[in-house]
Each structure stands twice: as structure tokens, then as C-alpha cells.
Scaffold this motif. Sequence first.
Motif, PDB file in Angstrom:
ATOM      1  N   ILE A 137       0.841  -1.200   0.000  1.00  0.00           N
ATOM      2  CA  ILE A 137       0.000   0.000   0.000  1.00  0.00           C
ATOM      3  C   ILE A 137       0.875   1.249   0.000  1.00  0.00           C
ATOM      4  N   GLU A 138       1.941   1.189   0.759  1.00  0.00           N
ATOM      5  CA  GLU A 138       2.876   2.320   0.806  1.00  0.00           C
ATOM      6  C   GLU A 138       3.420   2.639  -0.583  1.00  0.00           C
ATOM      7  N   LYS A 139       3.764   1.616  -1.333  1.00  0.00           N
ATOM      8  CA  LYS A 139       4.308   1.815  -2.692  1.00  0.00           C
ATOM      9  C   LYS A 139       3.251   2.413  -3.623  1.00  0.00           C
ATOM     10  N   ILE A 140       1.994   1.955  -3.461  1.00  0.00           N
ATOM     11  CA  ILE A 140       0.911   2.504  -4.292  1.00  0.00           C
ATOM     12  C   ILE A 140       0.730   3.996  -4.015  1.00  0.00           C
ATOM     13  N   LEU A 141       0.746   4.355  -2.725  1.00  0.00           N
ATOM     14  CA  LEU A 141       0.553   5.757  -2.363  1.00  0.00           C
ATOM     15  C   LEU A 141       1.750   6.620  -2.760  1.00  0.00           C
ATOM     16  N   GLU A 142       2.928   6.046  -2.761  1.00  0.00           N
ATOM     17  CA  GLU A 142       4.108   6.773  -3.251  1.00  0.00           C
ATOM     18  C   GLU A 142       3.936   7.124  -4.729  1.00  0.00           C
ATOM     19  N   LYS A 143       3.418   6.165  -5.521  1.00  0.00           N
ATOM     20  CA  LYS A 143       3.174   6.414  -6.943  1.00  0.00           C
ATOM     21  C   LYS A 143       2.095   7.469  -7.137  1.00  0.00           C
ATOM     22  N   ASP A 144       1.170   7.569  -6.164  1.00  0.00           N
ATOM     23  CA  ASP A 144       0.115   8.580  -6.238  1.00  0.00           C
ATOM     24  C   ASP A 144       0.616   9.969  -5.833  1.00  0.00           C
ATOM     25  N   GLY A 145       1.875  10.053  -5.415  1.00  0.00           N
ATOM     26  CA  GLY A 145       2.470  11.354  -5.115  1.00  0.00           C
ATOM     27  C   GLY A 145       2.377  11.814  -3.676  1.00  0.00           C
ATOM     28  N   LEU A 146       1.967  10.946  -2.745  1.00  0.00           N
ATOM     29  CA  LEU A 146       1.877  11.342  -1.342  1.00  0.00           C
ATOM     30  C   LEU A 146       3.268  11.367  -0.703  1.00  0.00           C
ATOM     31  N   SER A 147       3.417  12.283   0.255  1.00  0.00           N
ATOM     32  CA  SER A 147       4.680  12.364   0.985  1.00  0.00           C
ATOM     33  C   SER A 147       4.752  11.222   2.008  1.00  0.00           C
ATOM     34  N   LYS A 148       5.929  11.001   2.589  1.00  0.00           N
ATOM     35  CA  LYS A 148       6.100   9.935   3.573  1.00  0.00           C
ATOM     36  C   LYS A 148       5.204  10.157   4.782  1.00  0.00           C
ATOM     37  N   ASP A 149       5.120  11.406   5.255  1.00  0.00           N
ATOM     38  CA  ASP A 149       4.266  11.701   6.409  1.00  0.00           C
ATOM     39  C   ASP A 149       2.800  11.449   6.092  1.00  0.00           C
ATOM     40  N   ILE A 166     -14.984   1.367   3.013  1.00  0.00           N
ATOM     41  CA  ILE A 166     -14.209   1.877   1.886  1.00  0.00           C
ATOM     42  C   ILE A 166     -13.642   3.243   2.255  1.00  0.00           C
ATOM     43  N   VAL A 167     -12.382   3.456   1.925  1.00  0.00           N
ATOM     44  CA  VAL A 167     -11.757   4.739   2.227  1.00  0.00           C
ATOM     45  C   VAL A 167     -10.943   5.209   1.030  1.00  0.00           C
ATOM     46  N   GLN A 168     -11.014   6.497   0.752  1.00  0.00           N
ATOM     47  CA  GLN A 168     -10.236   7.095  -0.334  1.00  0.00           C
ATOM     48  C   GLN A 168      -8.902   7.534   0.265  1.00  0.00           C
ATOM     49  N   LEU A 169      -7.840   6.770  -0.032  1.00  0.00           N
ATOM     50  CA  LEU A 169      -6.526   7.081   0.532  1.00  0.00           C
ATOM     51  C   LEU A 169      -5.783   8.142  -0.273  1.00  0.00           C
ATOM     52  N   SER A 170      -6.120   8.235  -1.542  1.00  0.00           N
ATOM     53  CA  SER A 170      -5.527   9.268  -2.397  1.00  0.00           C
ATOM     54  C   SER A 170      -6.488   9.541  -3.537  1.00  0.00           C
TER      55      SER A 170
END
Length: 317
Positions: A137-149, A166-170
Motif C-alpha cells: 500500500i505504501e508503494k501505491i501511495l508513493e506512486k500517487d504522489g503522497l509524501s512519507k508523512d 471503503i476509504v479514499q486514501l488518495s
Amino acid sequence: MDRVNKKIMKIQTDCFYKCILCKKNPADSWEHIIPESIGGRLQVKVLCSFCNNTFGSKLISQVKMDPSIRLAIKNLKNEIPGLFEVMENGQIYNATDINKNFVKLKYKNSKLEIIANKKEDNSIIIDTKKAIKNKNIEKILEKDGLSKDEIVDKIQFFEKLKDNKIVQLSKNTKIVKWSIKPESIFPNLQDSFMDEKVIVLIAYEFLSLLIGNLIYEDKFDFIREYIKKGEISKKLVIESLTSKHYSPYHKIYFELSETEVVINIVLFRWLVYKVHFKKFELLGVTDFVYLEDLKNKRMLFAKSIDEAKNNNYFIAG
């Protein structure tokens, strides 16, 4: 001279100087009379390496996948847990979640793991706990442009959610933290049915133990041709039956008449196969019984069906 090695359950004999299937190559490959995958331990060198790899292994690999075999081991899980673990390792299960999404799981290391798959709307069903642990999930969100924090906050938020939310993480990623109810999980029993040639192979190998090098006679060619090529013969009839109960043992025995030999193969007490070799007789052979006690990990033999009925077995290991 024949001898039984009690420790590793191997019968060593001078009878089988060549393969009982091809009758050409040396019998140099150890073969389990009852497949090892379902707890069989009795072994003898009756096949060559080529026939074992070409016919034996390919046929035997189907055994533990057969739906009837899987139902039997499921019902005997508490009595023979070790064999259950061995047989179920890698097996596929089906399930549905609360939203009736179809999910496949694999039994691995004593637990069920979700097999990732894509739905029609291109969303992906994954094991969320495993995905967090492996940082998927971390890798997916990194590709979506989210910062580490931001990723840390999103994952912590997600972990606190109740199941099936269901949650919209990005902007691009929605995820569901869902669960499967145990009652919705059931074995996938549609993948592979055991070829009847497996049963005939077991019967043929058991017969070879009883008659020794007579197994090479031409009158047994119809059995060899069926195992190797699937050629049907009127002299070969296979019955498939079930009993009312499951028990942690396998048994093989045969019955003789003037016109046929019937080899009975009983698996987990529940599955009963009767293999009829018609239009020939065997002289000087008694109705020997072989029983594999799966719970106590012992092999037992009786010199006749009557002795077996009276529980007069001798223990080989």
C-alpha cells in the motif's frame, strides 16, 4: 530373499529386475504403493525412472487435489492433523466477503491467505494486513504522489477503520478493509478429479507384490496399456463407491474367483474402489490384506481377509 526395512518402509526384492510398465528398463525408481501425498509409506522398486516420471508422478500428483480426497481429509483433520497440513498446503479455497465479492484463498503455513485478484471495475482485492506488512500500500501511495508523512497518516487511519469500510486514501486509490466470515469459506472442489488410471496403477503395483515376476506375463498387457495409453479393455472394470464413515486408514486387499481378480482399494475408509481384472485366474495366491494406519503411523498386514476381519494383523512398522 525379500526383506522389509521397518524404518523407512521399503521392500527390497530381487523379483523386479525390470519395470513392470514398459518391461524394458531396469526397475530403479522407488514407488509408493499408496501415494505418499495421502500418507502411504510402503515402497518398492517396480518402475523405471522414465515410467515413474512420465506416468506415475503425473497421475499421482492429482490424488490430493481430488474433491473426494479433500473432503475426507477435512473430516479427519482432528484425528490426523499432520497429514491434513501436508495435504492442504497450497490448496485453494473459495469465499465471499460481506459485499458478496468472490475471493480465492490459499492454505499456507497453517492459515489461509488471500490471493490477489482484479475485479471487473479494475479494483484489486488483496490481503490488506499482508499488503501493509509488505509495504505494498505504501508503494501505491508513493506512486500517487503522497509524501512519507501523508502515507504514514493514511495507513494509520486505515488500520483503525472497522472492517468492510471503503476509504479514499488518495486521488487515485480507494481501498477496502474487509473481512471474510469463516462460514463463507469452503474448499475449491472443482479443480482436478483423479484419473481412474491412478486407481488401476495402485491395484497393479499391489498385484505385483503378490505375484512377483509373474507380473511380466503378456496376459497383464491390457493393464499396462490402460495405464500408459488409456486403452479400454473389456477385461478391466472399475467400480467407485463410498461408505458411510471416515476413518484414518487406507486398506488394499483382493478377492479371487475362477474368472477374475478383484483388488479393493479403500482410502480413508470412505472411498472404495473395486478394480476387476477379468477373464483370468491366479493360482497359489492368498487374499492378502495391507492396511496403512494413518493415525498411529503403522503398516499392518493380514494373511487373509478372514484374519483381517478378526483383527489378526501383524505390524511391519
